[in-house]
Structure formats: structure tokens, C-alpha cells
Design a protein around this motif. Structure first.
Motif: not given
Length: 197
Positions: A57, A61, A71, A73
Motif C-alpha cells: 500500500i 492510496q 482502496i 489494489l
């Protein structure tokens, strides 16, 4: 050089979740003076991210997120896009961490202790989790995967989330796989025999 701590090929070593909420509270209290480690622990037990994804991370973000926002990802293992909502505890831990040291937006949120701006490694996280559990005298086998398992265990046992929903969250192929993963099946089966007619 051979890593003696690594399991032999084909063998399986299962790590455990942190089952008791009082142990979770003790670890949080123990980590109070370490914003990075406290944030790492809180995000780990409040999301079902694998350690490899958690450690990647970036600050950009999460810097401006509010509780309930998400978030996005890309999972390292599956290469799939994941959307994860962060609760109030996560956001507070992130904000506390961001106040503790100066971060650039492209920095990893969980930096190693070195000054090279590298992310913490999964093996370093495993070492930390083992230490945290040992420091509160928790017996059992714990490592980085303990954080993800703790999230799932408490979703099932504490909050009553169903196995089908957790199966989807973990991207498992069967309910049995999810029950085995969460380390709750033996407990649930044992409790069945306590039911009296």
C-alpha cells in the motif's frame, strides 16, 4: 543457502488466528508507542488482505480516505483488482501513522526500518507478529498470515458472517476450504455434540 525455518516442500504448516479479543486488545496496547506497527496490526486484522498486498500500500492510496471509503489494489497472488473498504479503526491508525513521520505520496505506507524507503518484507512482518504474540504470552503458531486469518475468524465467530460470504471474500473454491482456513470447523463440530434434545 537453505532456510531452516522454511517448511519442507510438500509439507503444510498452518498458522493460527488470534482468537480472543482480549489478546487483540493487549497487542494494540503493547503497540501504542509504535505508530507503524500499530497501523500494520490494525489494517491486518480489519481487512482480509494478504501480507504481500498489505505491505505494498502506498501513502497516496490512503492519505485522504474517510471511514467507509475504499482502496483499490491489484492482488499479487491472483493479479485481480480488489476493492477494500477501510473502517474507522483503519483510518484512525493510518492518520496517526502519517502524523508520526514525513511521508511522500509515493512512499510505501509500511516502510522498513532502513532509510532506503523500501517496504517492510513479508518475512519481517512474520517476525513482528511472532514477537507481538510472544510478548503477550500467546501460545501457538503465529506469522504474517495470522492477521488475515484473525479477520476471517472474527467475522465468523464474533460477528456471525456466513461461510458463503467469507468464501467470496477469501476467493476460496469451497465452503470446506474456508472453514479449514478459519480454524473454526473443529470448534463448530464439537459444539454440535453439546446440543441436547
Amino acid at each position: 543457502m537453505k532456510n531452516l525455518n522454511h517448511p519442507k516442500k510438500g509439507s503444510h504448516i498452518s498458522v493460527e488466528p488470534i482468537r480472543r479479543q482480549k489478546d487483540i486488545k493487549l497487542i494494540k496496547k503493547f503497540l501504542q508507542d509504535s505508530p507503524r506497527n500499530l497501523c500494520l496490526f490494525i489494517l491486518g486484522i480489519n481487512t482480509n488482505l494478504r501480507a504481500s498486498d498489505l505491505l505494498k500500500i502506498k501513502v497516496e492510496q490512503v492519505r485522504h480516505l474517510q471511514p467507509g471509503e475504499e482502496i483499490t489494489l491489484k492482488e499479487k497472488k491472483t493479479q485481480k483488482q480488489r476493492r477494500i473498504n477501510l473502517n474507522r479503526a483503519c483510518i484512525e491508525a493510518i492518520q496517526n501513522l502519517l502524523k508520526s513521520i514525513k511521508y511522500e505520496d509515493d512512499d510505501f505506507l509500511f516502510l522498513s526500518n532502513r532509510k532506503d524507503k523500501n517496504a517492510l518484507t513479508v518475512s519481517s512482518l512474520s517476525t513482528l507478529v511472532k514477537k507481538w504474540c510472544k510478548d503477550i504470552n500467546l501460545k501457538g503458531n503465529y506469522a504474517s498470515h495470522t492477521l488475515r486469518k484473525t479477520w476471517g475468524y472474527h467475522q465468523r465467530v464474533t460477528f456471525g458472517v456466513g461461510i458463503p460470504e467469507l468464501m467470496v471474500c477469501f476467493n476460496h473454491t469451497s465452503q470446506k476450504q474456508t472453514l479449514d482456513y478459519l480454524c473454526v470447523q473443529p470448534e463448530e463440530i464439537k459444539s454440535v455434540y453439546q446440543n441436547e434434545l
